[in-house]
Motif scaffolding. Structure first.
Motif, mmCIF file in Angstrom:
data_model
loop_
_atom_site.group_PDB
_atom_site.id
_atom_site.type_symbol
_atom_site.label_atom_id
_atom_site.label_comp_id
_atom_site.label_asym_id
_atom_site.label_seq_id
_atom_site.Cartn_x
_atom_site.Cartn_y
_atom_site.Cartn_z
ATOM 1 N N ASN A 68 43.289 22.041 -29.909
ATOM 2 C CA ASN A 68 43.380 23.315 -29.722
ATOM 3 C C ASN A 68 44.044 23.478 -28.054
ATOM 4 O O ASN A 68 44.923 24.272 -28.204
ATOM 5 C CB ASN A 68 42.019 24.273 -29.719
ATOM 6 N N SER A 69 43.588 22.857 -27.105
ATOM 7 C CA SER A 69 43.822 22.959 -26.041
ATOM 8 C C SER A 69 45.300 22.759 -25.878
ATOM 9 O O SER A 69 46.341 22.979 -24.929
ATOM 10 C CB SER A 69 43.089 22.678 -24.870
ATOM 11 N N GLU A 74 47.331 23.985 -22.644
ATOM 12 C CA GLU A 74 46.634 23.828 -21.517
ATOM 13 C C GLU A 74 45.967 22.438 -21.231
ATOM 14 O O GLU A 74 45.486 21.937 -20.465
ATOM 15 C CB GLU A 74 45.148 24.780 -21.796
ATOM 16 N N LEU A 75 46.524 21.529 -22.084
ATOM 17 C CA LEU A 75 46.033 20.179 -21.866
ATOM 18 C C LEU A 75 47.185 19.432 -21.069
ATOM 19 O O LEU A 75 48.394 19.030 -21.676
ATOM 20 C CB LEU A 75 45.837 19.264 -23.288
ATOM 21 N N GLU A 76 46.759 19.071 -19.744
ATOM 22 C CA GLU A 76 47.558 18.168 -19.025
ATOM 23 C C GLU A 76 47.672 16.837 -18.881
ATOM 24 O O GLU A 76 46.549 16.280 -19.382
ATOM 25 C CB GLU A 76 47.467 18.780 -17.477
ATOM 26 N N ASN A 77 48.921 16.464 -18.923
ATOM 27 C CA ASN A 77 48.892 14.854 -19.035
ATOM 28 C C ASN A 77 48.938 14.217 -17.633
ATOM 29 O O ASN A 77 49.615 13.811 -17.031
ATOM 30 C CB ASN A 77 50.439 14.670 -19.513
ATOM 31 N N THR A 78 47.390 14.236 -17.206
ATOM 32 C CA THR A 78 47.085 13.562 -16.001
ATOM 33 C C THR A 78 45.990 12.304 -16.286
ATOM 34 O O THR A 78 45.520 12.174 -17.433
ATOM 35 C CB THR A 78 46.385 14.469 -15.136
ATOM 36 N N ASN A 79 45.912 11.771 -15.224
ATOM 37 C CA ASN A 79 44.751 10.379 -15.350
ATOM 38 C C ASN A 79 43.395 11.040 -15.103
ATOM 39 O O ASN A 79 42.681 9.927 -14.450
ATOM 40 C CB ASN A 79 45.317 9.383 -14.644
ATOM 41 N N VAL A 80 42.948 12.241 -15.375
ATOM 42 C CA VAL A 80 41.595 12.624 -15.377
ATOM 43 C C VAL A 80 40.878 12.606 -16.422
ATOM 44 O O VAL A 80 41.517 12.757 -17.436
ATOM 45 C CB VAL A 80 41.518 13.943 -14.465
ATOM 46 N N ARG A 81 39.343 12.334 -16.377
ATOM 47 C CA ARG A 81 38.852 12.393 -17.656
ATOM 48 C C ARG A 81 38.333 13.780 -18.326
ATOM 49 O O ARG A 81 38.240 14.158 -19.124
ATOM 50 C CB ARG A 81 37.603 11.688 -17.302
ATOM 51 N N ARG A 82 38.115 14.655 -17.054
ATOM 52 C CA ARG A 82 37.869 16.100 -17.312
ATOM 53 C C ARG A 82 38.554 16.994 -16.633
ATOM 54 O O ARG A 82 38.845 17.013 -15.465
ATOM 55 C CB ARG A 82 36.277 16.269 -16.746
ATOM 56 N N GLN A 83 38.907 17.989 -17.406
ATOM 57 C CA GLN A 83 40.134 19.076 -16.803
ATOM 58 C C GLN A 83 39.403 20.305 -16.445
ATOM 59 O O GLN A 83 38.916 20.704 -17.649
ATOM 60 C CB GLN A 83 41.255 19.009 -17.509
ATOM 61 N N ARG A 84 39.440 20.798 -15.418
ATOM 62 C CA ARG A 84 38.453 22.065 -15.068
ATOM 63 C C ARG A 84 39.649 23.377 -14.724
ATOM 64 O O ARG A 84 41.046 23.064 -14.521
ATOM 65 C CB ARG A 84 37.977 22.247 -13.731
ATOM 66 N N LYS A 85 39.369 24.356 -15.401
ATOM 67 C CA LYS A 85 40.282 25.541 -15.144
ATOM 68 C C LYS A 85 40.025 26.043 -13.692
ATOM 69 O O LYS A 85 38.580 26.204 -13.212
ATOM 70 C CB LYS A 85 39.931 26.676 -16.142
ATOM 71 N N ARG A 86 40.815 26.178 -12.914
ATOM 72 C CA ARG A 86 40.785 26.557 -11.283
ATOM 73 C C ARG A 86 40.984 27.904 -11.422
ATOM 74 O O ARG A 86 41.774 28.735 -12.023
ATOM 75 C CB ARG A 86 41.748 25.884 -10.698
ATOM 76 N N LYS A 87 40.001 28.592 -10.571
ATOM 77 C CA LYS A 87 40.148 29.961 -10.378
ATOM 78 C C LYS A 87 41.651 30.409 -9.800
ATOM 79 O O LYS A 87 42.046 31.504 -10.150
ATOM 80 C CB LYS A 87 39.221 30.570 -9.646
#
Length: 184
Positions: A68-69, A74-87
């Motif tokens: 869905n993301s 909204e799903l970014e192609n980055t090498n992080v495990r968890r993606q946060r929504k930044r204010k």
């Protein structure tokens, strides 16, 4: 007391890049439009999903969320495990783009980017975007934003003329950024 060691990412940990690869593959193969053609569990169990995804309860539960993301962009192609929504994600993105643009022009005009200039630009963008009246653009926010986007390591900020302060110097952020000057 010894300083806490920074956690390192597990080598086999699933990152957002792995999920983006799997979601692209799922959609490209047409399984999204025709859900009966292949079950998600079978897809996760196959090699098509990638080397790190497997058919376990955790990945089965995350599959719908990540799909869905991915569809919403909204799903970014980055090498992080968890993606946060930044204010203030929009301002952070503009700052990163601005630093990258300055990196290119710095090689030509030898005029670097100062900390105060970055702060002024961020406040200007917040004012233009609207709805961000509470944005203060502290020195710590700029430092963290640059660090999150890997602009504090060699080949990042230093090439753009930004000298990011070491962790112990966070209180002296304005003095820590030095501009490279053109040879006289």
């Amino acid at each position: 007391m010894a300083p806490a060691k920074k956690k390192q990412r597990k080598k086999d940990a699933v990152t957002n890049a792995d999920w983006v690869y799997a979601m692209r593959k799922w959609c490209d193969l047409g399984y999204d439009e025709n859900p009966g053609s292949m079950k998600r569990t079978v897809f996760l169990d196959s090699e098509m999903s990638g080397p790190r995804l497997r058919n376990c309860k955790t990945h089965q539960n995350l599959f719908s969320i990540k799909l869905n993301s991915f569809k919403r962009g909204e799903l970014e192609n980055t090498n992080v495990r968890r993606q946060r929504k930044r204010k203030y994600g929009a301002i952070e993105k503009k700052l990163v783009d601005y630093v990258h643009a300055r990196t290119k022009s710095c090689a030509q005009d030898k005029c670097a980017l100062s900390w105060i200039r970055m702060k002024t630009k961020c406040l200007q963008w917040a004012n233009n975007l609207g709805g961000m009246e509470d944005f203060r653009c502290s020195d710590q926010w700029i430092s963290d934003a640059l660090e999150r986007n890997y602009l504090t390591r060699a080949g990042g900020a230093e090439d753009a003329g930004i000298k990011v302060q070491p962790a112990g110097m966070r209180g002296f952020a304005r003095k820590a950024v030095k501009m490279k000057t053109a040879p006289t």
